[in-house]
Design a protein around this motif. Sequence first.
Motif, PDB file in Angstrom:
ATOM      1  N   LEU A 239     -38.075 -14.958  12.052  1.00  0.00           N
ATOM      2  CA  LEU A 239     -38.906 -14.787  13.257  1.00  0.00           C
ATOM      3  C   LEU A 239     -40.355 -14.449  12.878  1.00  0.00           C
ATOM      4  O   LEU A 239     -41.281 -15.130  13.329  1.00  0.00           O
ATOM      5  N   PRO A 240     -40.594 -13.449  12.006  1.00  0.00           N
ATOM      6  CA  PRO A 240     -41.993 -13.179  11.646  1.00  0.00           C
ATOM      7  C   PRO A 240     -42.640 -14.315  10.858  1.00  0.00           C
ATOM      8  O   PRO A 240     -43.818 -14.628  11.060  1.00  0.00           O
ATOM      9  N   VAL A 241     -41.846 -14.937   9.968  1.00  0.00           N
ATOM     10  CA  VAL A 241     -42.407 -16.032   9.167  1.00  0.00           C
ATOM     11  C   VAL A 241     -42.784 -17.201  10.085  1.00  0.00           C
ATOM     12  O   VAL A 241     -43.852 -17.814   9.946  1.00  0.00           O
ATOM     13  N   THR A 242     -41.917 -17.489  11.047  1.00  0.00           N
ATOM     14  CA  THR A 242     -42.210 -18.584  11.968  1.00  0.00           C
ATOM     15  C   THR A 242     -43.384 -18.222  12.880  1.00  0.00           C
ATOM     16  O   THR A 242     -44.160 -19.089  13.270  1.00  0.00           O
ATOM     17  N   PHE A 243     -43.507 -16.929  13.187  1.00  0.00           N
ATOM     18  CA  PHE A 243     -44.656 -16.487  13.981  1.00  0.00           C
ATOM     19  C   PHE A 243     -45.955 -16.854  13.262  1.00  0.00           C
ATOM     20  O   PHE A 243     -46.891 -17.398  13.860  1.00  0.00           O
ATOM     21  N   VAL A 244     -45.990 -16.584  11.968  1.00  0.00           N
ATOM     22  CA  VAL A 244     -47.189 -16.922  11.178  1.00  0.00           C
ATOM     23  C   VAL A 244     -47.381 -18.443  11.138  1.00  0.00           C
ATOM     24  O   VAL A 244     -48.497 -18.957  11.223  1.00  0.00           O
ATOM     25  N   MET A 245     -46.260 -19.158  11.048  1.00  0.00           N
ATOM     26  CA  MET A 245     -46.334 -20.629  11.014  1.00  0.00           C
ATOM     27  C   MET A 245     -46.965 -21.155  12.312  1.00  0.00           C
ATOM     28  O   MET A 245     -47.839 -22.024  12.294  1.00  0.00           O
ATOM     29  N   VAL A 246     -46.534 -20.596  13.431  1.00  0.00           N
ATOM     30  CA  VAL A 246     -47.075 -21.032  14.726  1.00  0.00           C
ATOM     31  C   VAL A 246     -48.543 -20.632  14.833  1.00  0.00           C
ATOM     32  O   VAL A 246     -49.373 -21.398  15.340  1.00  0.00           O
ATOM     33  N   LEU A 247     -48.855 -19.456  14.332  1.00  0.00           N
ATOM     34  CA  LEU A 247     -50.257 -19.010  14.316  1.00  0.00           C
ATOM     35  C   LEU A 247     -51.119 -20.026  13.568  1.00  0.00           C
ATOM     36  O   LEU A 247     -52.183 -20.445  14.042  1.00  0.00           O
ATOM     37  N   LEU A 248     -50.608 -20.458  12.412  1.00  0.00           N
ATOM     38  CA  LEU A 248     -51.369 -21.439  11.615  1.00  0.00           C
ATOM     39  C   LEU A 248     -51.467 -22.782  12.341  1.00  0.00           C
ATOM     40  O   LEU A 248     -52.497 -23.462  12.285  1.00  0.00           O
TER      41      LEU A 248
END
Lengths: 148, 881
Positions: free
Chosen positions: B468-477
Motif C-alpha cells: 500500500l505505501p509503495v503503491t502510494f509512492v508509485m501513484v504519486l510518481l
Amino acid sequence: MNSKAIIGIATVLACAAIASASLFGSTLKSVAFADVQRKSERVDIYGVLDKPSIKAIRGATMVQFDLIEEKTNQRLTVVYDNPNSALPPNFPGASHARAAGVWDPSRGALVSNFVTTKCPSKYEEKNMDATTRKLVDQWKESTGQSGS
Amino acid sequence: MQEFLVKSTGLGLAVTGGNIAIWLGLASAVLSVIFYWIAMLRSPKGEAAASGTASIKGATTVDPRELSCRKFQNLGKRFFTFTCGFCVLGSLCLWSLIFSQQYTIHYVFKNSNSSLHPGFRFASFWGDQQGTFFLWGLYNAVLGAVFLRKCRESERWVMPFFGLINVSLFLLLSLMNPFWIDNPNEVRAVLTEMKAPESFLAILPTNTMEHLKYYFGWATYLKKTDGRGLNEQLQNFWMVIHPPTLFLGYASMLIPSAFALGALMKRDYNTWVKEAAPWLTFAWAVLGTGIFLGAYWAYETLGWGGYWSWDPVENSSFIPWLVGTALLHGLLAQGARGNFKQANLFLGGFLGTTVLLGSFLVRSGVLDGISVHSFASPQESVYATLLGILILWFTLSIGIWTWRFRDIQSEIAYDTVWERHFGFFLGLIVLSASAAVITFGVTMPIWGAWFRVGQKTVDYSFYNKALLPVTFVMVLLMGITPLMPWRKVREDRGLAMFAKVVLALMGVACLWFSGAAVYAWQGGFSRQNDPAFAAFGMMLLIAVTVNLRQLVKASGGGLLACGPWLAHTGFIIMLGAIVVTSRFNVTFPVEGVAQGEPVKIMGREFSWAGQRTAENSHDRDRMLIDMKGPDGKVTQLAPKLFISKQTDEAMGWPEIRHEWVNGAWGDIYVVPSGVDLDNSAGVEDVAKEEPATMSVQHSKTDPKEQVQVTFHGLDTSELQKMMNGKNMPAEPKIYGDVSISVNGAPVQKIRPAILVAPGEGERPFKFVPQKYPITGLNQSSPYALEFSTNMNPGDLKGVFKLVPENPVPRGHFQVLYVPGIQFMWWGAYVMIVGMFISYRRRSLLSRKALQVAAAAEAVRASPAGSKSSRRQSPVGVTTTL
C-alpha cells in the motif's frame, strides 16, 4: 556520494523497512500436525482433505473437517468458523486444504477463520489402476463371471 | 474379447512421431545453442561489433573470422529451425491423440474425455505441465521466426540465450513424456490380482522388442473407453484463453532479456534498446492481458467474489510484469537521454530470471502445500532441470553484468530533481522494490527451510500492508512526473497554475497518508485503515486527473501518442477499484431457507425457488433463486450447482448481476452452497463414550437447538437368537445403548433400534434404522432419532441422525455485494488498449530508427562517397525512443 545514490539507497531502505514492518502479524508458521497442540500462536497446517469428515455445523460458515498429513498420515480436526465468510462452495471438491488458526484444546480442534483449498485445476491423478479394474469388471460382467 | 482391446495405426504413428519429435527436438536444440555460442564467442565485441555487419555488407572482401562466425551462426539457425519443426510435430501428434480420443495415452486420459466440447478438447492440450511446455515451445518457434526475420544483426547475440529455453523445454518434455503409456508391470499386477483372463495378460510385453512396440504405440492395449476429462472449472472460455496468453507473455519476455545479455556480451550497450523496446512492450502487454484474464476467471468461477489472492502462482506472473514495467520505463529514458544503462542491462537480464523463477516455483513442487494451485510434485530430475535453468540464467545475467559493469558508460541520470528523468529514476526503484517485496513474500517458505528456521509463509495481509505505501509512492510518481519538464536546463519555465494546484493537493495527500499510516499501524493494519485508504483514494484522483489531461493533450498527436497515458489511466482506475472492492465488499450467508421464503438483503428479496436439471450435456444442474428488486421486478437467477463428474462432489458456480445498490454500481454475486432435501442433522463415526452434538432448526422461525448423544454400546441379543435359530423373534432388532440430552436437560437413557431384515443377493441381511421419537424439542415439526452402527466389535462406532417428521427442503446460498468491480474491468480494458497502442508505437519507432541507423551505416561504409546516399536516407525521422 552523489545525490542519485543517496536518494536511491534511501528509497530502497524505506521499501525494505516497510516490507520488514509488514511481516509483523502476517507470518504464519507452517507446522507439522504433531506440533499443533504445543503452539499457542496462530499456525498454518496443510493436508489432504478427508471428504467424509466434512460436517456443516452452521451452513458453510462453520464447518468441521479433518485434514490428513501426507507424510505421517496423522489426522487433525479443523473447525472453520467465520460468520462473515462462508467456505467456497467448491470446498468439498478440493483435494487438499490449508488452514490457518489457533489450537483450541476445549474443542480438540484447530479453530480457523482462513482456509484455502487447493485449486482443482490439477487434481491428484486418479489412479489408472481403477480404470484397468473397471475394464476387467466389465469383461467379467459380459462373460457372466461377475460373482466369481 | 476384442471389444476390450485396441490396436491402432494412428496411435502408433502419433506416439512414435511424438517421441521422435521430443528426442530429436532436444538434440537439435542443444546443437543450435552450441553453434550459436561458438558464433557469439568468436565474434568481435565493442565498436567493431556495432559496425561489423554494415561493413561486411559494403566490403568486397570478408574477414575469415567473420566468415567462420557466420558459418556457425547459420548452423545454429538451421538447428533452431529443426527444433521448431520438431516442436510443431510433437504438438500435432499430441493434438491428434486428443482429438482421436486415444485414452491409452496417460496424458489424454487425464485431461480429456468423450463429452468435452471441441473447444475445450483443443484446450486440454495445455491442461497439464507437458502440454504447456509444448505450448511454450510453439511460441518460441513463432517468436524465434519473427525475431530472425526482423533482427538479423542481433541473431548471434540473442539466440545463444534464447535457445537455452528450448533446451530446457525439450529436456523437461523428455523427462515428463506426454506420450507415456501405462507401465506394463503395474498393469500386469492389477490384472493378476483381478484374476483377469490370460488373453489380457498376453498383450503385455515381455521382451525388449515388445516393450519398444508397447511404448511406441504399436502394441495391443486394454481399451479405455473414456478419459477422466478436463476439470469442470477449467471448462470456461476465459480459462481456455488465459494460459496461452500468459505463456505467450512468458515466452516473449525472454527475448528482451536475451537482448540485454547479448548487448552485454557484444559490449554494445545502446543498439539493443531500439530493438528490444518493441519486444518488451509486446511481452508486457500480453502478460498483463494474461494476468487480467486469470483474475477475471477467478472472479467469475471460483465463488469467493475475489480476483486476486496473492497466491504464488499469481505472484509468479506479476513479478516479471513489474520488472518488465520498470525496464520499459528505463528503456524509454535511455532512448531519450542515454542514461540508466547499467540499470537497464541489469533489469533486462534479471527479467528472464523472474520468468524462470516463476516456472520453478509453480512447477517444481517446491511450494507444494503453500500454493492453492496444484501442480503435483514431479520427479527430482524435473525439479533439477527447472532449478538448473533458473540458476544458469541468473548466473549469466548477474555474472556478465558484473563483468561488464565498469565498461558501461552511461549519461548522468538527471540534472535536477524537477525533471522527468528523476521521476523515471524513482519509478524504476519503486517498481523494482514492489517486485522484490513480492518475491520475498512468495519465496519465504524456501528461505525458512534453507536457513532452518522452520517453514514460514506470509498471508495476504503482508502484501497489502507492504505494497500500500509503495503503491502510494508509485501513484504519486504517476501523477507528478508528467508535470515535470523533460530537461530542466532546456525548459526552465515557471510552474503552471494546474501544476501548482496538483502539487499542493499531493502535499496534502502525502501528509494525510503519513499520519493515516501511523494510525493504521496502531490498529494492527486491520481495524483502522480507512483514513489511509481515503488518502490513497485522494492521490488516485489527482493522478488520474493529471493523466487524463496528458491524454487529451497527446490525442492531438494521433492515437499512437495516447498509449502510455491510456495505460496509466487504466492502471490508476484499476487501483481505485481494488481499494473500493477490498474495503466495501460484503457477504451475506443465507442458510436453511425454505422454498419461497424471502430473505431481505440490500433492499432486495432473495428466495430459493428450487432446482433445475441440466438441459443438455454442456449444461449443469442449477439452483434457482428469485431476486425481487426494489421496483418489485423479479429476476430468476440460476447459478450452477452440480455434482462433478470427475470428483463426485458438489460444485457451485456463481451468478453475477450488475446492479445499482444504494447509489453505487456493483455486482450482486450469488453463490449456491447446497440444498438440504430432508432437513436433517447428523453425526457419524461416534466412538463409544464420546459425546456428540447435533444442531436442529426446522425453519427460520424455530430456535436452534442442541441434541447431545453418547453411545455406550449395543444390545445384539435378538440377533444372537436369530443366528442360533432359537426363540427367533418375528422382527429381530439391534438396540443401541444411548444417552441423550436435549438442550442441556438431564440425560435420559434410550434404546434406538435397527431392524434386521432379510437381505438380497449376496447379503443375507440388511439393517434398517428405526425412528425413535425425540421429546423436548421446540421445533415446528416433531423429530426422531435414527441410529445405525458399523457393527465392528473391535472399533465400534455409531451414526446418529435427527430427521423431521415433516421434512422441508432447505436451500443454502450466499449473496455478495462487490461495489465498483466494473471499474476494475474497465480500467483493465483501458490499460490493455494503452499497452497495445504503446507496442505499436514502439514497433514503428524502432523500425524507423533501425532503418536510419542502417542507412547511416551504409553511407559510412560506401567507398564511393556518401553524398548521394545521404540525400536518399530517410529525413525527419527521430531516432530516439
